[in-house]
Design a protein around this motif. Structure first.
Motif, PDB file in Angstrom:
ATOM      1  N   ASP A   1     -10.140  -5.187 -11.320  1.00 24.54           N
ATOM      2  CA  ASP A   1      -9.997  -6.236 -12.330  1.00 24.54           C
ATOM      3  C   ASP A   1     -10.842  -7.452 -11.929  1.00 24.54           C
ATOM      4  O   ASP A   1     -10.710  -7.957 -10.816  1.00 24.54           O
ATOM      5  CB  ASP A   1      -8.511  -6.612 -12.400  1.00 24.54           C
ATOM      6  N   PRO A   2     -11.690  -7.964 -12.833  1.00 21.27           N
ATOM      7  CA  PRO A   2     -12.540  -9.095 -12.488  1.00 21.27           C
ATOM      8  C   PRO A   2     -11.838 -10.461 -12.559  1.00 21.27           C
ATOM      9  O   PRO A   2     -12.422 -11.475 -12.195  1.00 21.27           O
ATOM     10  CB  PRO A   2     -13.657  -9.026 -13.531  1.00 21.27           C
ATOM     11  N   GLU A   3     -10.603 -10.492 -13.015  1.00 22.51           N
ATOM     12  CA  GLU A   3      -9.884 -11.766 -13.167  1.00 22.51           C
ATOM     13  C   GLU A   3      -9.823 -12.510 -11.832  1.00 22.51           C
ATOM     14  O   GLU A   3      -9.451 -11.943 -10.814  1.00 22.51           O
ATOM     15  CB  GLU A   3      -8.464 -11.488 -13.684  1.00 22.51           C
ATOM     16  N   LEU A   4     -10.179 -13.801 -11.847  1.00 19.24           N
ATOM     17  CA  LEU A   4     -10.111 -14.597 -10.612  1.00 19.24           C
ATOM     18  C   LEU A   4      -8.673 -14.839 -10.179  1.00 19.24           C
ATOM     19  O   LEU A   4      -8.342 -14.722  -9.000  1.00 19.24           O
ATOM     20  CB  LEU A   4     -10.815 -15.943 -10.804  1.00 19.24           C
ATOM     21  N   HIS A   5      -7.828 -15.197 -11.117  1.00 23.12           N
ATOM     22  CA  HIS A   5      -6.431 -15.529 -10.799  1.00 23.12           C
ATOM     23  C   HIS A   5      -5.607 -14.250 -10.830  1.00 23.12           C
ATOM     24  O   HIS A   5      -5.364 -13.687 -11.884  1.00 23.12           O
ATOM     25  CB  HIS A   5      -5.907 -16.559 -11.802  1.00 23.12           C
ATOM     26  N   GLN A   6      -5.190 -13.787  -9.663  1.00 16.33           N
ATOM     27  CA  GLN A   6      -4.414 -12.546  -9.565  1.00 16.33           C
ATOM     28  C   GLN A   6      -3.189 -12.777  -8.685  1.00 16.33           C
ATOM     29  O   GLN A   6      -3.093 -12.257  -7.569  1.00 16.33           O
ATOM     30  CB  GLN A   6      -5.276 -11.416  -8.989  1.00 16.33           C
ATOM     31  N   PRO A   7      -2.247 -13.560  -9.176  1.00 14.58           N
ATOM     32  CA  PRO A   7      -1.063 -13.874  -8.354  1.00 14.58           C
ATOM     33  C   PRO A   7      -0.158 -12.655  -8.167  1.00 14.58           C
ATOM     34  O   PRO A   7      -0.057 -11.797  -9.043  1.00 14.58           O
ATOM     35  CB  PRO A   7      -0.357 -14.954  -9.175  1.00 14.58           C
ATOM     36  N   ARG A   8       0.454 -12.588  -6.998  1.00  8.60           N
ATOM     37  CA  ARG A   8       1.428 -11.540  -6.682  1.00  8.60           C
ATOM     38  C   ARG A   8       2.507 -12.153  -5.801  1.00  8.60           C
ATOM     39  O   ARG A   8       2.274 -13.112  -5.078  1.00  8.60           O
ATOM     40  CB  ARG A   8       0.766 -10.390  -5.915  1.00  8.60           C
ATOM     41  N   ARG A   9       3.684 -11.577  -5.839  1.00  5.14           N
ATOM     42  CA  ARG A   9       4.747 -11.975  -4.919  1.00  5.14           C
ATOM     43  C   ARG A   9       4.390 -11.494  -3.520  1.00  5.14           C
ATOM     44  O   ARG A   9       3.586 -10.584  -3.352  1.00  5.14           O
ATOM     45  CB  ARG A   9       6.078 -11.372  -5.356  1.00  5.14           C
ATOM     46  N   GLU A  10       4.992 -12.101  -2.511  1.00  6.14           N
ATOM     47  CA  GLU A  10       4.694 -11.734  -1.130  1.00  6.14           C
ATOM     48  C   GLU A  10       4.870 -10.243  -0.869  1.00  6.14           C
ATOM     49  O   GLU A  10       4.092  -9.634  -0.151  1.00  6.14           O
ATOM     50  CB  GLU A  10       5.580 -12.512  -0.156  1.00  6.14           C
ATOM     51  N   GLU A  11       5.910  -9.651  -1.446  1.00  8.52           N
ATOM     52  CA  GLU A  11       6.196  -8.246  -1.160  1.00  8.52           C
ATOM     53  C   GLU A  11       5.313  -7.280  -1.954  1.00  8.52           C
ATOM     54  O   GLU A  11       5.299  -6.084  -1.686  1.00  8.52           O
ATOM     55  CB  GLU A  11       7.681  -7.924  -1.408  1.00  8.52           C
ATOM     56  N   GLU A  12       4.573  -7.787  -2.935  1.00 10.65           N
ATOM     57  CA  GLU A  12       3.695  -6.936  -3.742  1.00 10.65           C
ATOM     58  C   GLU A  12       2.361  -6.722  -3.031  1.00 10.65           C
ATOM     59  O   GLU A  12       1.810  -7.636  -2.453  1.00 10.65           O
ATOM     60  CB  GLU A  12       3.419  -7.579  -5.098  1.00 10.65           C
ATOM     61  N   ARG A  13       1.865  -5.514  -3.108  1.00 11.09           N
ATOM     62  CA  ARG A  13       0.572  -5.179  -2.520  1.00 11.09           C
ATOM     63  C   ARG A  13      -0.479  -5.129  -3.618  1.00 11.09           C
ATOM     64  O   ARG A  13      -0.175  -4.915  -4.784  1.00 11.09           O
ATOM     65  CB  ARG A  13       0.628  -3.829  -1.804  1.00 11.09           C
ATOM     66  N   ARG A  14      -1.722  -5.296  -3.235  1.00 11.94           N
ATOM     67  CA  ARG A  14      -2.819  -5.201  -4.180  1.00 11.94           C
ATOM     68  C   ARG A  14      -2.893  -3.769  -4.683  1.00 11.94           C
ATOM     69  O   ARG A  14      -2.795  -2.818  -3.898  1.00 11.94           O
ATOM     70  CB  ARG A  14      -4.118  -5.594  -3.479  1.00 11.94           C
ATOM     71  N   PRO A  15      -3.058  -3.563  -5.996  1.00 10.77           N
ATOM     72  CA  PRO A  15      -3.121  -2.200  -6.529  1.00 10.77           C
ATOM     73  C   PRO A  15      -4.307  -1.436  -5.934  1.00 10.77           C
ATOM     74  O   PRO A  15      -5.344  -2.032  -5.651  1.00 10.77           O
ATOM     75  CB  PRO A  15      -3.309  -2.390  -8.031  1.00 10.77           C
ATOM     76  N   PRO A  16      -4.176  -0.128  -5.762  1.00  8.93           N
ATOM     77  CA  PRO A  16      -5.302   0.651  -5.227  1.00  8.93           C
ATOM     78  C   PRO A  16      -6.474   0.657  -6.204  1.00  8.93           C
ATOM     79  O   PRO A  16      -6.292   0.555  -7.411  1.00  8.93           O
ATOM     80  CB  PRO A  16      -4.720   2.053  -5.057  1.00  8.93           C
ATOM     81  N   VAL A  17      -7.659   0.758  -5.661  1.00 11.10           N
ATOM     82  CA  VAL A  17      -8.858   0.821  -6.500  1.00 11.10           C
ATOM     83  C   VAL A  17      -8.987   2.242  -7.012  1.00 11.10           C
ATOM     84  O   VAL A  17      -8.968   3.203  -6.255  1.00 11.10           O
ATOM     85  CB  VAL A  17     -10.106   0.414  -5.685  1.00 11.10           C
ATOM     86  N   THR A  18      -9.075   2.371  -8.332  1.00 11.64           N
ATOM     87  CA  THR A  18      -9.162   3.688  -8.969  1.00 11.64           C
ATOM     88  C   THR A  18     -10.474   3.798  -9.727  1.00 11.64           C
ATOM     89  O   THR A  18     -11.307   2.902  -9.670  1.00 11.64           O
ATOM     90  CB  THR A  18      -7.965   3.900  -9.912  1.00 11.64           C
ATOM     91  N   GLY A  19     -10.641   4.876 -10.498  1.00  8.85           N
ATOM     92  CA  GLY A  19     -11.866   5.103 -11.263  1.00  8.85           C
ATOM     93  C   GLY A  19     -12.128   4.001 -12.270  1.00  8.85           C
ATOM     94  O   GLY A  19     -11.344   3.077 -12.435  1.00  8.85           O
ATOM     95  N   GLY A  20     -13.220   4.124 -12.961  1.00 10.43           N
ATOM     96  CA  GLY A  20     -13.585   3.118 -13.960  1.00 10.43           C
ATOM     97  C   GLY A  20     -14.447   2.026 -13.352  1.00 10.43           C
ATOM     98  O   GLY A  20     -14.955   2.138 -12.250  1.00 10.43           O
ATOM     99  N   GLN A  21     -14.593   0.952 -14.096  1.00 10.15           N
ATOM    100  CA  GLN A  21     -15.423  -0.173 -13.660  1.00 10.15           C
ATOM    101  C   GLN A  21     -14.833  -0.793 -12.396  1.00 10.15           C
ATOM    102  O   GLN A  21     -13.635  -1.027 -12.313  1.00 10.15           O
ATOM    103  CB  GLN A  21     -15.506  -1.217 -14.779  1.00 10.15           C
ATOM    104  N   LYS A  22     -15.670  -1.059 -11.426  1.00  8.50           N
ATOM    105  CA  LYS A  22     -15.234  -1.698 -10.188  1.00  8.50           C
ATOM    106  C   LYS A  22     -15.955  -3.025 -10.031  1.00  8.50           C
ATOM    107  O   LYS A  22     -17.079  -3.202 -10.487  1.00  8.50           O
ATOM    108  CB  LYS A  22     -15.509  -0.789  -9.000  1.00  8.50           C
TER     109      LYS A  22
END
Length: 103
Positions: free
Chosen positions: A42-63
């Motif tokens: 995801d190209p979005e600059l603002h990507q807030p997550r809670r402390e316990e949340e992990r960054r989603p894995p990179v999958t197919g499609g646009q990177k």
């Protein structure tokens, strides 16, 4: 310093000690900078997550390549460290089009 990195799996105790040592060693008049680069879905600059949340894995499609340039400077009077960050996001396809190799 470690609290802000709770969501970063790779930020282990040894890394935390080295980063803290780096910040402790910053001298007035001798700023330092560093950069990191990660691939995102995801190209979005603002990507807030809670402390316990992990960054989603990179999958197919646009990177997207997300590069963070960080600057650090010790202030003379307060001795505090000023931390700044600028984030660039580039489509990996665009990088290849410019003739650069991407993983």
């Amino acid at each position: 310093m470690t609290r802000v990195h709770v969501p970063v799996e790779e930020y282990a105790d040894e890394t935390a000690r080295r980063v803290q040592r780096l910040f402790d060693g910053i001298q007035v008049g001798r700023p330092i900078w560093r950069a990191n680069a990660l691939v995102y879905n995801d190209p979005e600059l603002h990507q807030p997550r809670r402390e316990e949340e992990r960054r989603p894995p990179v999958t197919g499609g646009q990177k997207w390549l997300r590069v963070e340039r960080q600057g650090n400077r010790r202030l003379e009077q307060s001795r505090a460290v000023l931390f700044s960050i600028h984030t660039f996001v580039l489509a990996k396809a665009k990088i290849r089009k410019l003739g650069y190799r991407t993983a």
